[in-house]
Design a protein around this motif. Structure first.
Motif, mmCIF file in Angstrom:
data_model
loop_
_atom_site.group_PDB
_atom_site.id
_atom_site.type_symbol
_atom_site.label_atom_id
_atom_site.label_comp_id
_atom_site.label_asym_id
_atom_site.label_seq_id
_atom_site.Cartn_x
_atom_site.Cartn_y
_atom_site.Cartn_z
ATOM 1 N N GLU A 1 97.114 -77.507 -21.952
ATOM 2 C CA GLU A 1 97.882 -78.496 -22.644
ATOM 3 C C GLU A 1 98.764 -77.757 -23.817
ATOM 4 N N THR A 2 97.823 -76.944 -24.719
ATOM 5 C CA THR A 2 98.403 -76.194 -25.997
ATOM 6 C C THR A 2 99.411 -74.984 -25.195
ATOM 7 N N PHE A 3 99.046 -74.542 -24.164
ATOM 8 C CA PHE A 3 99.929 -73.523 -23.564
ATOM 9 C C PHE A 3 101.163 -74.089 -23.228
ATOM 10 N N LEU A 4 101.193 -75.258 -22.552
ATOM 11 C CA LEU A 4 102.506 -75.969 -21.972
ATOM 12 C C LEU A 4 103.155 -76.267 -23.323
ATOM 13 N N ARG A 5 102.614 -76.908 -24.517
ATOM 14 C CA ARG A 5 103.282 -77.262 -25.739
ATOM 15 C C ARG A 5 103.814 -76.039 -26.351
ATOM 16 N N VAL A 6 103.197 -74.880 -26.262
ATOM 17 C CA VAL A 6 103.770 -73.643 -26.938
ATOM 18 C C VAL A 6 105.179 -73.081 -26.019
ATOM 19 N N LEU A 7 105.177 -73.435 -24.743
ATOM 20 C CA LEU A 7 106.131 -73.067 -23.651
ATOM 21 C C LEU A 7 107.298 -74.290 -23.900
ATOM 22 N N ASN A 8 107.108 -75.165 -24.418
ATOM 23 C CA ASN A 8 108.104 -76.246 -24.656
ATOM 24 C C ASN A 8 108.174 -76.986 -23.306
ATOM 25 N N ALA A 9 107.189 -77.228 -22.482
ATOM 26 C CA ALA A 9 107.330 -77.774 -21.251
ATOM 27 C C ALA A 9 107.751 -79.066 -21.310
ATOM 28 N N PRO A 10 108.896 -79.769 -20.530
ATOM 29 C CA PRO A 10 109.131 -81.048 -20.818
ATOM 30 C C PRO A 10 108.159 -81.897 -20.151
ATOM 31 N N GLY A 11 108.233 -83.321 -20.701
ATOM 32 C CA GLY A 11 107.600 -84.224 -20.040
ATOM 33 C C GLY A 11 106.187 -84.563 -20.452
ATOM 34 N N VAL B 1 102.860 -83.508 -21.514
ATOM 35 C CA VAL B 1 102.242 -82.331 -21.240
ATOM 36 C C VAL B 1 100.750 -82.598 -20.796
ATOM 37 N N LYS B 2 100.162 -83.608 -21.194
ATOM 38 C CA LYS B 2 98.898 -83.978 -20.743
ATOM 39 C C LYS B 2 98.708 -84.035 -19.175
ATOM 40 N N ASN B 3 99.628 -84.850 -18.674
ATOM 41 C CA ASN B 3 99.792 -85.008 -17.305
ATOM 42 C C ASN B 3 99.994 -83.708 -16.583
ATOM 43 N N LEU B 4 100.978 -83.135 -17.151
ATOM 44 C CA LEU B 4 101.332 -81.779 -16.573
ATOM 45 C C LEU B 4 100.514 -80.724 -16.334
ATOM 46 N N ALA B 5 99.595 -80.939 -17.434
ATOM 47 C CA ALA B 5 98.438 -79.714 -17.481
ATOM 48 C C ALA B 5 97.616 -80.177 -16.307
ATOM 49 N N ARG B 6 97.045 -81.402 -16.434
ATOM 50 C CA ARG B 6 96.082 -81.965 -15.344
ATOM 51 C C ARG B 6 96.583 -81.673 -13.816
ATOM 52 N N THR B 7 97.903 -81.894 -13.616
ATOM 53 C CA THR B 7 98.540 -81.483 -12.197
ATOM 54 C C THR B 7 98.621 -80.002 -11.897
ATOM 55 N N GLN B 8 99.117 -79.240 -12.953
ATOM 56 C CA GLN B 8 98.972 -77.806 -12.645
ATOM 57 C C GLN B 8 97.528 -77.156 -12.404
ATOM 58 N N LEU B 9 96.752 -77.567 -13.391
ATOM 59 C CA LEU B 9 95.354 -76.929 -12.835
ATOM 60 C C LEU B 9 94.984 -77.407 -11.648
ATOM 61 N N ILE B 10 95.043 -78.715 -11.333
ATOM 62 C CA ILE B 10 94.640 -79.169 -9.868
ATOM 63 C C ILE B 10 95.322 -78.427 -8.718
ATOM 64 N N GLU B 11 96.745 -78.228 -9.020
ATOM 65 C CA GLU B 11 97.477 -77.240 -8.045
ATOM 66 C C GLU B 11 97.049 -75.818 -8.052
ATOM 67 N N ASP B 12 96.514 -75.437 -9.239
ATOM 68 C CA ASP B 12 96.226 -74.016 -9.429
ATOM 69 C C ASP B 12 94.784 -73.733 -8.269
#
Length: 188
Positions: free
Chosen positions: A51-61, A63-74
């Motif tokens: 989540e912190t990493f995505l915030r630093v990268l200014n990820a849209p949307g 971030v909490k859901n994106l982090a969960r989704t990305q880690l599962i996909e990873d």
């Protein structure tokens, strides 16, 4: 060994506190399992880091859901790589970090320092890069044969362009609907 009343009371209270702790309190540990993926686990710490990493990268949307989704996909990507016998070595990860850092006009070391100053562990970046490289290898392994072009196919393709037997499009064959109010414009 003799225990004083105070020592016995503290020991008893500590045991009671540990035994009566609710599952919700136990689940709040950063290093406990937050998400199960196949035979693996994603910890609360990993979620916070992503989540912190995505915030630093200014990820849209979200971030909490994106982090969960990305880690599962990873985890799924790494599992697919493992099933194909693909392993990403440290040299490849270091090159991947350099490649990722170049997008921000930084060196890999500068990127890692910047992330560390934002509270992001180097391992978080390395895991992110590892999953991306592993997936790239999976895709290449699975689709390399389907996407390869033989020398004969290249020869036929280049020679067919020279003979003029390629596809030809004629503007005169363009189909236009003829409506009475636009008849003159269409014919023109």
């Amino acid at each position: 060994m003799r225990l004083t009343f105070r020592q016995m009371t503290l020991a008893t209270l500590s045991c009671v506190a540990l035994l009566t702790q609710t599952p919700a309190v136990q689940a709040q540990s950063l290093f406990s399992t937050a998400i199960r993926v196949n035979d693996g686990a994603i910890t609360g710490y990993e979620l916070n880091q992503r989540e912190t990493f995505l915030r630093v990268l200014n990820a849209p949307g979200n971030v909490k859901n994106l982090a969960r989704t990305q880690l599962i996909e990873d985890r799924l990507k790494l599992g697919a790589a493992r099933s194909l016998g693909i392993q990403i070595n440290e040299d490849a990860i270091n090159k991947g970090i350099e490649e990722f850092a170049q997008r921000t006009q930084k060196s890999g070391d500068a990127l890692i320092r910047d992330l560390n100053s934002s509270g992001i562990a180097e391992a978080t970046l390395r895991d992110f890069i590892r999953a991306g490289l592993a997936w790239r290898e999976v895709v290449q392994t699975k689709f390399r044969a389907a996407s390869s072009v033989s020398d004969g196919q290249i020869e036929r393709s280049t020679s067919s362009g020279e003979s003029g037997s390629g596809l030809q499009e004629l503007w005169s064959e363009l189909i236009m609907t003829l409506q009475p109010q636009f008849e003159e414009e269409v014919r023109a």
